[in-house]
Write an enzyme that holds these catalytic residues in place. Structure first.
Site, PDB file in Angstrom:
ATOM      1  CG  ASN A 105      -0.369   0.017   2.522  1.00  0.00           C
ATOM      2  OD1 ASN A 105       0.749   0.509   2.676  1.00  0.00           O
ATOM      3  ND2 ASN A 105      -1.067  -0.484   3.525  1.00  0.00           N
ATOM      4  CG  ASP A 132     -12.810  -1.835   9.032  1.00  0.00           C
ATOM      5  OD1 ASP A 132     -11.728  -1.229   8.982  1.00  0.00           O
ATOM      6  OD2 ASP A 132     -12.963  -2.932   9.602  1.00  0.00           O
ATOM      7  CG  ASP A 142      -4.988  -8.587   4.418  1.00  0.00           C
ATOM      8  OD1 ASP A 142      -3.793  -8.507   4.078  1.00  0.00           O
ATOM      9  OD2 ASP A 142      -5.396  -8.269   5.541  1.00  0.00           O
ATOM     10  N   GLY A 163     -14.737  -5.102  10.094  1.00  0.00           N
ATOM     11  CA  GLY A 163     -13.952  -6.326  10.305  1.00  0.00           C
ATOM     12  C   GLY A 163     -13.105  -6.617   9.081  1.00  0.00           C
TER      13      GLY A 163
HETATM   14  O1  RIB Z   1      -4.308  -6.311   7.047  1.00  0.00           O
HETATM   15  C1  RIB Z   1      -5.157  -6.160   8.128  1.00  0.00           C
HETATM   16  C2  RIB Z   1      -4.713  -7.024   9.269  1.00  0.00           C
HETATM   17  O2  RIB Z   1      -3.472  -6.554   9.746  1.00  0.00           O
HETATM   18  C3  RIB Z   1      -5.637  -7.012  10.465  1.00  0.00           C
HETATM   19  O3  RIB Z   1      -6.617  -8.007  10.404  1.00  0.00           O
HETATM   20  C4  RIB Z   1      -4.701  -7.173  11.641  1.00  0.00           C
HETATM   21  O4  RIB Z   1      -4.838  -8.401  12.290  1.00  0.00           O
HETATM   22  C5  RIB Z   1      -3.294  -7.005  11.060  1.00  0.00           C
HETATM   23  O5  RIB Z   1      -2.634  -8.196  10.985  1.00  0.00           O
END
Ligand code: RIB
Length: 283
Positions: free
Chosen positions: A174, A235, A241, A276
């Protein structure tokens, strides 16, 4: 079906949305988030991870089972704490993350011997930097030597010497991480291009994710700006990810890199619409 091996962290995320003192608890950790996103996108996933033999570990294992991810390769080690993160969310959905890695940093020779046979059978490896860095680089080199596709997510920012990456390795990071590694913070397309050109000295393919502004893709001397669809952001945690998981899934479907990165932008945008790091089931 193609097999994705995610080797990475699992954390319990304690969320403090703006104005809240009592945390909301969600499953997290970059490894877990990427495995869950890839599975929801239809991939066949192995997750290799380490947690403690405690309540947090049990919570994470139970959640993975609910997602249909095998926990046979998630190891619960006694005398260790499961990793956790404190995430303070601003009113506009930006998360400030403080991580306590716990068991995520306890990967050694025993883990190496267990992960290697999985790597040999996998088509693609997803790696992040929340496990011991020597392990990351050893696994990356093994994957490249075996001719596997690798998505290397350079998050969170950690001081490390980036090795020369192979042709089938895709570097994803990022803006904050790009700023950390290049000293150029990508504020716009021009600065993102500059940061990417520095990273390109080590990687054939670089993707810098730019939040609501999409992503910059740098590959073989060309640069593309990929747009992200506009969403009502709740959020942003875990959006990167979802991006990495979607990129892997689309590349394994043999989409072009531009198509795969556009698909990943859409998945990342969708991931921001629910609270979340693994909130969105609608990837
Ligand atoms: O990329 C987001 C994640 O980074 C969160 O879920 C937190 O646990 C950290 O590991």
């Amino acid at each position: 079906m193609c097999k994705i091996l995610v080797a990475g962290s699992l954390c319990v995320d304690y969320y403090y949305p703006a104005g809240r003192d009592i945390p909301l608890i969600f499953p997290g950790g970059k490894g877990g988030n990427q495995a869950v996103a890839a599975k929801r996108l239809g991939a066949d996933v192995w997750l290799f991870a380490v947690v403690g033999a405690d309540e947090g570990g049990a919570f994470l294992l139970q959640h993975l089972k609910k997602e249909g991810i095998s926990t046979d390769t998630v190891f619960q080690k006694p005398h260790l704490n499961t990793g956790y993160c404190l995430i303070r969310l601003s009113a506009d959905g930006e998360g400030n993350i403080q991580g306590y890695p716990g068991a995520n940093l306890h990967w050694g020779q025993a883990e190496w011997e267990k992960v290697l046979p999985l790597l040999k059978k996998a088509d693609c490896l997803l790696l992040q930097l929340e496990i011991p860095l020597p392990f990351v680089w050893k696994l990356l080199h093994a994957a490249e030597a075996l001719g596997k596709m690798v998505i290397l997510n350079l998050g969170p920012p950690r001081r490390t010497e980036l090795p020369q990456l192979g042709e089938k390795t895709f570097l994803v990071l990022n803006a904050q991480e790009a700023g950390f590694h290049t000293q150029i913070f990508p504020e716009d397309f021009a600065s993102a291009k500059k940061a990417a050109s520095i990273l390109r000295k080590k990687a054939h393919h670089v993707v810098i994710t730019l939040g609501s502004r999409g992503a910059l893709l740098a590959t073989e001397g060309d640069y593309w700006h990929l747009e992200a669809p506009k969403k009502e952001v709740v959020d942003t945690t875990g959006a990167g990810d979802a991006f990495c998981a979607a990129l892997a899934v689309a590349l394994l479907r043999e989409e072009t890199l531009q198509e795969a990165a556009s698909f990943a932008c859409r998945a990342a945008a969708e991931a921001t619409t629910v609270l979340g790091a693994q909130g969105s089931t609608n990837l």
